[in-house]
Design a protein around this motif. Structure first.
Motif, PDB file in Angstrom:
ATOM      1  N   ARG A  57       0.845  -1.198   0.000  1.00 16.41           N
ATOM      2  CA  ARG A  57       0.000   0.000   0.000  1.00 16.41           C
ATOM      3  C   ARG A  57       0.875   1.240   0.000  1.00 16.41           C
ATOM      4  NH1 ARG A  57      -4.589   0.545   3.939  1.00 16.41           N
ATOM      5  NH2 ARG A  57      -5.210   1.765   2.177  1.00 16.41           N
ATOM      6  N   PRO A  58       0.341   2.340  -0.486  1.00 16.88           N
ATOM      7  CA  PRO A  58       1.101   3.581  -0.326  1.00 16.88           C
ATOM      8  C   PRO A  58       1.024   4.000   1.146  1.00 16.88           C
ATOM      9  CG  PRO A  58      -0.986   3.993  -1.453  1.00 16.88           C
ATOM     10  CD  PRO A  58      -0.882   2.515  -1.240  1.00 16.88           C
ATOM     11  N   VAL A  59       2.140   3.954   1.819  1.00 13.77           N
ATOM     12  CA  VAL A  59       2.164   4.232   3.252  1.00 13.77           C
ATOM     13  C   VAL A  59       2.990   5.482   3.503  1.00 13.77           C
ATOM     14  CG1 VAL A  59       2.863   3.334   5.499  1.00 13.77           C
ATOM     15  CG2 VAL A  59       1.950   1.784   3.797  1.00 13.77           C
ATOM     16  N   ALA A  60       2.434   6.357   4.302  1.00 14.84           N
ATOM     17  CA  ALA A  60       3.152   7.575   4.672  1.00 14.84           C
ATOM     18  C   ALA A  60       4.413   7.205   5.450  1.00 14.84           C
ATOM     19  CB  ALA A  60       2.251   8.464   5.526  1.00 14.84           C
ATOM     20  N   PRO A  61       5.494   7.956   5.271  1.00 17.72           N
ATOM     21  CA  PRO A  61       6.740   7.646   5.972  1.00 17.72           C
ATOM     22  C   PRO A  61       6.575   7.541   7.487  1.00 17.72           C
ATOM     23  CG  PRO A  61       7.141   9.306   4.298  1.00 17.72           C
ATOM     24  CD  PRO A  61       5.652   9.092   4.356  1.00 17.72           C
ATOM     25  N   ARG A  62       5.733   8.360   8.062  1.00 17.48           N
ATOM     26  CA  ARG A  62       5.541   8.291   9.514  1.00 17.48           C
ATOM     27  C   ARG A  62       4.850   6.995   9.924  1.00 17.48           C
ATOM     28  NH1 ARG A  62       4.378  14.259  11.963  1.00 17.48           N
ATOM     29  NH2 ARG A  62       6.438  15.063  11.463  1.00 17.48           N
TER      30      ARG A  62
END
Length: 132
Positions: A57-62
């Motif tokens: 999935r596109p996951v935010a860096p945080r």
């Protein structure tokens, strides 16, 4: 000076995200070990599946810091897995050592692939790009 403060603040935020994610991962691992015994295989396969899901999935860096490095990093255990294999080797039980290594690698790769596939399916649809 302001730039250094900003960098320090960013690094401390990242450190905090990893630490906050690590606590529940470590506690879950401890509880599984407490109730089910030494379950290196279980935690490593579970962690591989979750990391695969995040990778699909596109996951935010945080979120990657919180869940991927923090939670999964403290849940899974490479060193305990190797120690368990080494104990088999020390006892002269090479088939058990190789079986543990092969089973963990096979199930871990399968779980990561399954998690990745599921993550891709759960990925939000891409928005069509408008032509300029």
């Amino acid at each position: 000076m302001a730039e250094q403060f900003s960098m320090l603040r960013s690094e401390l935020t990242e450190l905090l995200l990893v630490a906050v994610g690590a606590v529940p991962g470590a506690l879950l691992r401890w509880q599984l070990a407490h109730h089910l015994g030494d379950q290196n295989l279980l935690v490593n396969v579970l962690g591989a599946a979750l990391l695969g899901l995040l990778a699909g999935r596109p996951v935010a860096p945080r979120r990657q810091l919180l869940v991927g490095i923090g939670f999964c990093g403290s849940l899974t255990t490479f060193s305990s897995w190797m120690l368990a294999a080494m104990k088999h080797v020390s006892a002269g039980d090479w088939p058990a050592a190789l079986g543990l290594i092969g089973l963990t690698l096979g199930l871990g790769l399968g779980a990561a692939a399954l998690g990745f596939s599921l993550g891709r399916r759960l990925r939000p649809p891409e928005q069509p790009r408008s032509e300029p």
